[in-house]
Motif scaffolding. Structure first.
Motif, PDB file in Angstrom:
ATOM      1  N   MET A  87       0.820  -1.209   0.000  1.00 44.41           N
ATOM      2  CA  MET A  87       0.000   0.000   0.000  1.00 44.41           C
ATOM      3  C   MET A  87       0.856   1.263   0.000  1.00 44.41           C
ATOM      4  O   MET A  87       1.891   1.324   0.660  1.00 44.41           O
ATOM      5  CB  MET A  87      -0.931   0.025   1.216  1.00 44.41           C
ATOM      6  N   LEU A  88       0.399   2.275  -0.757  1.00 46.79           N
ATOM      7  CA  LEU A  88       1.044   3.583  -0.800  1.00 46.79           C
ATOM      8  C   LEU A  88       0.302   4.537   0.119  1.00 46.79           C
ATOM      9  O   LEU A  88      -0.784   4.232   0.624  1.00 46.79           O
ATOM     10  CB  LEU A  88       1.060   4.133  -2.224  1.00 46.79           C
ATOM     11  N   ALA A  89       0.856   5.722   0.314  1.00 48.26           N
ATOM     12  CA  ALA A  89       0.223   6.721   1.171  1.00 48.26           C
ATOM     13  C   ALA A  89      -1.149   7.142   0.652  1.00 48.26           C
ATOM     14  O   ALA A  89      -2.018   7.550   1.425  1.00 48.26           O
ATOM     15  CB  ALA A  89       1.125   7.950   1.293  1.00 48.26           C
ATOM     16  N   THR A  90      -1.350   7.030  -0.649  1.00 54.25           N
ATOM     17  CA  THR A  90      -2.636   7.405  -1.251  1.00 54.25           C
ATOM     18  C   THR A  90      -3.718   6.361  -1.008  1.00 54.25           C
ATOM     19  O   THR A  90      -4.883   6.590  -1.331  1.00 54.25           O
ATOM     20  CB  THR A  90      -2.474   7.583  -2.767  1.00 54.25           C
ATOM     21  N   ILE A 327      -0.385  12.738   8.685  1.00 59.00           N
ATOM     22  CA  ILE A 327      -0.630  13.069   7.286  1.00 59.00           C
ATOM     23  C   ILE A 327       0.640  12.862   6.473  1.00 59.00           C
ATOM     24  O   ILE A 327       1.731  13.260   6.895  1.00 59.00           O
ATOM     25  CB  ILE A 327      -1.087  14.539   7.143  1.00 59.00           C
ATOM     26  N   ALA A 328       0.496  12.232   5.313  1.00 59.49           N
ATOM     27  CA  ALA A 328       1.595  12.168   4.350  1.00 59.49           C
ATOM     28  C   ALA A 328       1.496  13.427   3.504  1.00 59.49           C
ATOM     29  O   ALA A 328       0.559  13.599   2.738  1.00 59.49           O
ATOM     30  CB  ALA A 328       1.479  10.926   3.479  1.00 59.49           C
ATOM     31  N   MET A 335      -2.448  13.490   2.517  1.00 58.67           N
ATOM     32  CA  MET A 335      -3.357  12.362   2.705  1.00 58.67           C
ATOM     33  C   MET A 335      -3.223  11.845   4.135  1.00 58.67           C
ATOM     34  O   MET A 335      -2.109  11.546   4.589  1.00 58.67           O
ATOM     35  CB  MET A 335      -3.024  11.233   1.721  1.00 58.67           C
ATOM     36  N   ALA A 336      -4.349  11.731   4.853  1.00 59.01           N
ATOM     37  CA  ALA A 336      -4.333  11.197   6.206  1.00 59.01           C
ATOM     38  C   ALA A 336      -3.964   9.717   6.172  1.00 59.01           C
ATOM     39  O   ALA A 336      -4.408   8.970   5.296  1.00 59.01           O
ATOM     40  CB  ALA A 336      -5.693  11.399   6.863  1.00 59.01           C
ATOM     41  N   LEU A 337      -3.143   9.306   7.132  1.00 56.40           N
ATOM     42  CA  LEU A 337      -2.674   7.922   7.207  1.00 56.40           C
ATOM     43  C   LEU A 337      -3.282   7.210   8.411  1.00 56.40           C
ATOM     44  O   LEU A 337      -3.493   7.823   9.462  1.00 56.40           O
ATOM     45  CB  LEU A 337      -1.149   7.879   7.333  1.00 56.40           C
ATOM     46  N   THR A 338      -3.528   5.939   8.247  1.00 54.84           N
ATOM     47  CA  THR A 338      -3.967   5.108   9.366  1.00 54.84           C
ATOM     48  C   THR A 338      -2.857   4.179   9.835  1.00 54.84           C
ATOM     49  O   THR A 338      -2.905   3.651  10.938  1.00 54.84           O
ATOM     50  CB  THR A 338      -5.195   4.263   8.970  1.00 54.84           C
ATOM     51  N   VAL A 339      -1.853   3.981   8.991  1.00 54.38           N
ATOM     52  CA  VAL A 339      -0.691   3.154   9.342  1.00 54.38           C
ATOM     53  C   VAL A 339       0.572   3.849   8.850  1.00 54.38           C
ATOM     54  O   VAL A 339       0.525   4.697   7.949  1.00 54.38           O
ATOM     55  CB  VAL A 339      -0.777   1.745   8.717  1.00 54.38           C
ATOM     56  N   LEU A 340       1.707   3.489   9.432  1.00 48.62           N
ATOM     57  CA  LEU A 340       2.990   4.068   9.017  1.00 48.62           C
ATOM     58  C   LEU A 340       3.839   3.077   8.228  1.00 48.62           C
ATOM     59  O   LEU A 340       4.937   3.431   7.793  1.00 48.62           O
ATOM     60  CB  LEU A 340       3.773   4.546  10.237  1.00 48.62           C
ATOM     61  N   ASP A 341       3.341   1.869   8.044  1.00 48.28           N
ATOM     62  CA  ASP A 341       4.077   0.853   7.293  1.00 48.28           C
ATOM     63  C   ASP A 341       3.903   1.122   5.794  1.00 48.28           C
ATOM     64  O   ASP A 341       3.281   0.355   5.067  1.00 48.28           O
ATOM     65  CB  ASP A 341       3.564  -0.540   7.658  1.00 48.28           C
TER      66      ASP A 341
END
Length: 450
Positions: A87-90, A327-328, A335-341
Motif C-alpha cells: 500500500m502507498l500513502a494514497t 498526514i503524508a 493524505m491522512a494515514l492510518t498506518v505508518l508501514d
C-alpha cells in the motif's frame, strides 16, 4: 512578466518554524526497501528483476511502460526478496519490488561520473532524465522527461523553478535552496540547454529571504537566469498560480504550461535533473520533512527511496505525544494515514503528526452564504454552488460550473466558517467526471471498431 501574485488564496498557519532551521540530515534505512512500480502519473513500470536477483544502487528495478511512465531505480545494493503488492500513502495498492539492503550501497558501474550538458545533444539530455526515473517531486509525480519534451522547443520562453513551497509545515525545498543553491542553478542550466530561447526564473516566496539571497549569489553571472520573489500566499506553488505570478499568462485545465510557452519544475526536481545529466546519478533519494507538534524532534531528512515511514518517525525522536492525525504531505493537500508501514516514494515530501484533529473536533454547520469560499478560490469558482451540485450528484451541473477547473488546493475548505468538506466533495465529483469521460471514450472507440 507577472507581478508575483494571483487572485484569491489564503494564509494558513505555516508551522515552518518547527523544521526550517534544521539542516538536511542523511538517513540510512534499517529494514527492507519497498519500491512501488506505480509511484508516478502514467502506466506502472514493468519489473525487470526477479526474487533472488542481486542488485546495485542505481540499478533498474522497473522499466517505464510507455512514454508517460517512469523507471523505478534501486536506492541500495542487496537482494530482491519478492515482488508483491504493497500500500502507498494514497491508499493505492501497487505491485512493488522488495529489496533486502546489504548496507554497502554499492553503485552500479558508470554512475557518479561527470559530464557537461553543453556538450550533449538534446536527445542525450532527455534520455538521461528518462533513464534516471525522474518525476515531479513537488507531489504530482508527472514524468519529467515528458515535461521536457514539448511539441516545439522554440516556443518555450520560460523555464520556471518552483521554489514557492507554500504548503504549511514542509521545509525540505527551503533547506535545499539554502544548502544546495549551486545544484539548483546547475540543473536549471541543463534544462535551458533544451530551450535556446527560454529564460530561467527561480521563483521563491518572499518569506524565504535568505534562500533568495543565496540563489541570487549562486546565479550571479548567469544572463539567462534570474530569481523572482513572489508574494507569500497559499497556494502560490500551484502550477497555474505560479505561471500567472511569474509571466502574467493564464493557465487552465485544458492547457499545459507548454501551451503558454512555459516549463515548470519543482526545486528538487531540477536538482535531480542536474544530478542525472551532469553526474550520471539516477533518482534514488528524497528530501522528507518529519514534523508537527506530536513529533519529538522535527527534522529534514535525505532519505533513500523505498525507506519505511515508521523509521523516519523513530529517527525524529518518535512521537512526543500520541498523534490525533498523521498526514503524508502537508495539512492542505496531504493524505491522512492510518498506518505508518508505508514506503517513501518519489512523491513523498513530508510526514506531519498533529496532536489535535481540528477537522474532527469541529462538526460542520449549514452554509451561511458568506462568499468567503468564492474570495479564496484561486480559480475564480463558486464552491457553494459546486457543493450543491455534488450533494445532488449532478455531474452535468458540476461541469457547467467549471468544477473540473478545481485543482483541490483546499483554500475554500480552509476559508469556510461552516467547516464544510468542500474540497473532499469536489475531489469525489472530479473523479466521477473523469471516470465518466473515460467510459464514454472507451465506448466510442469500441463503436468505431465494430
Amino acid at each position: 512578466m507577472g507581478d508575483g501574485s494571483f487572485r484569491g488564496g489564503v494564509h494558513p498557519f505555516d508551522g515552518k518554524d518547527m523544521s526550517k532551521d534544521k539542516p538536511v540530515a542523511e538517513y540510512l534505512p534499517k529494514g527492507d526497501l519497498v519500491y512501488p512500480l506505480s509511484q508516478h502519473i502514467g502506466a506502472p513500470a514493468k519489473p525487470v528483476v526477479a526474487p533472488g536477483d542481486e542488485v546495485l544502487a542505481g540499478q533498474l528495478l522497473g522499466e517505464a511502460a510507455g512514454f508517460v511512465s517512469a523507471n523505478v531505480i534501486s536506492s541500495v545494493s542487496g537482494k530482491v526478496k519478492a515482488i508483491e503488492r504493497r500500500m502507498l500513502a494514497t491508499g493505492v495498492i501497487s505491485d512493488s519490488v522488495i529489496v533486502e539492503n546489504d548496507g554497502h550501497y554499492e553503485l552500479a558501474p558508470g554512475l557518479g561520473t561527470s559530464r557537461d550538458p553543453e556538450n550533449m545533444t538534446k536527445e542525450e539530455i532527455r534520455s538521461a532524465v528518462k533513464e534516471a526515473g525522474i518525476v515531479g517531486l513537488g507531489g504530482a509525480g508527472f514524468p519529467t522527461h515528458v515535461k521536457l519534451t514539448p511539441k516545439d522547443d522554440s516556443a518555450i520562453d520560460y523555464v520556471i523553478v518552483n521554489g514557492a513551497e507554500c504548503e504549511p509545515y514542509i521545509t525540505g525545498d527551503c533547506r535545499l535552496m539554502l544548502e544546495e543553491p549551486e545544484r539548483i542553478v546547475a540543473g536549471l542550466k541543463a534544462i535551458l540547454c533544451l530551450f535556446e530561447k527560454a529564460k530561467g526564473v527561480i521563483a521563491v516566496e518572499s518569506n524565504k529571504p535568505e534562500a533568495i539571497a543565496r540563489l541570487r549569489e549562486a546565479s550571479k553571472g548567469e544572463p539567462r537566469i534570474e530569481v523572482q520573489a513572489l508574494k507569500t500566499k497559499y497556494p502560490q506553488g500551484a502550477e497555474r498560480n505560479l505561471v500567472y505570478a511569474v509571466t502574467g499568462r493564464r493557465l487552465n485545465s485544458r492547457k499545459l504550461p507548454a501551451d503558454l510557452g512555459c516549463v515548470v519544475s519543482n526545486t528538487d526536481t531540477v536538482i535531480a535533473v542536474g544530478m542525472a545529466v551532469c553526474e550520471r546519478m539516477p533518482l534514488m533519494r528524497r528530501i522528507v520533512t518529519v514534523t508537527g507538534d506530536a513529533i519529538a524532534e522535527p527534522q529534514n531528512f535525505r532519505v533513500k527511496t523505498g525507506t519505511n515511514l515508521a523509521e523516519l518517525v523513530e529517527a525524529a525522536g518518535g512521537f512526543r505525544k500520541e498523534p490525533a492525525k498523521v498526514i503524508a504531505g502537508g495539512p492542505m493537500m496531504g493524505m491522512a494515514l492510518t498506518v505508518l508501514d508505508i514506503p517513501v516514494t518519489k512523491t513523498t515530501s513530508a510526514l506531519l503528526a498533529l496532536s489535535q484533529d481540528e477537522v474532527e473536533e469541529l462538526a460542520p454547520t449549514d452554509c451561511i452564504r458568506c462568499g468567503r469560499c468564492v474570495r479564496a478560490c484561486p480559480s475564480g469558482l463558486v464552491p457553494q454552488k459546486m457543493r450543491e451540485a455534488c450533494e445532488r450528484y449532478d455531474l452535468d451541473l458540476f461541469e457547467r460550473l467549471y468544477g473540473m477547473e478545481c485543482y483541490e488546493c483546499g483554500s475554500c475548505t480552509f476559508a469556510c466558517p461552516a467547516r464544510l468538506p468542500l474540497t473532499q466533495s469536489f475531489k469525489q465529483a472530479r473523479k466521477a467526471v473523469m471516470g465518466r469521460r473515460r467510459k464514454a471514450q472507451a465506448e466510442k472507440q469500441a463503436g468505431g471498431k465494430s
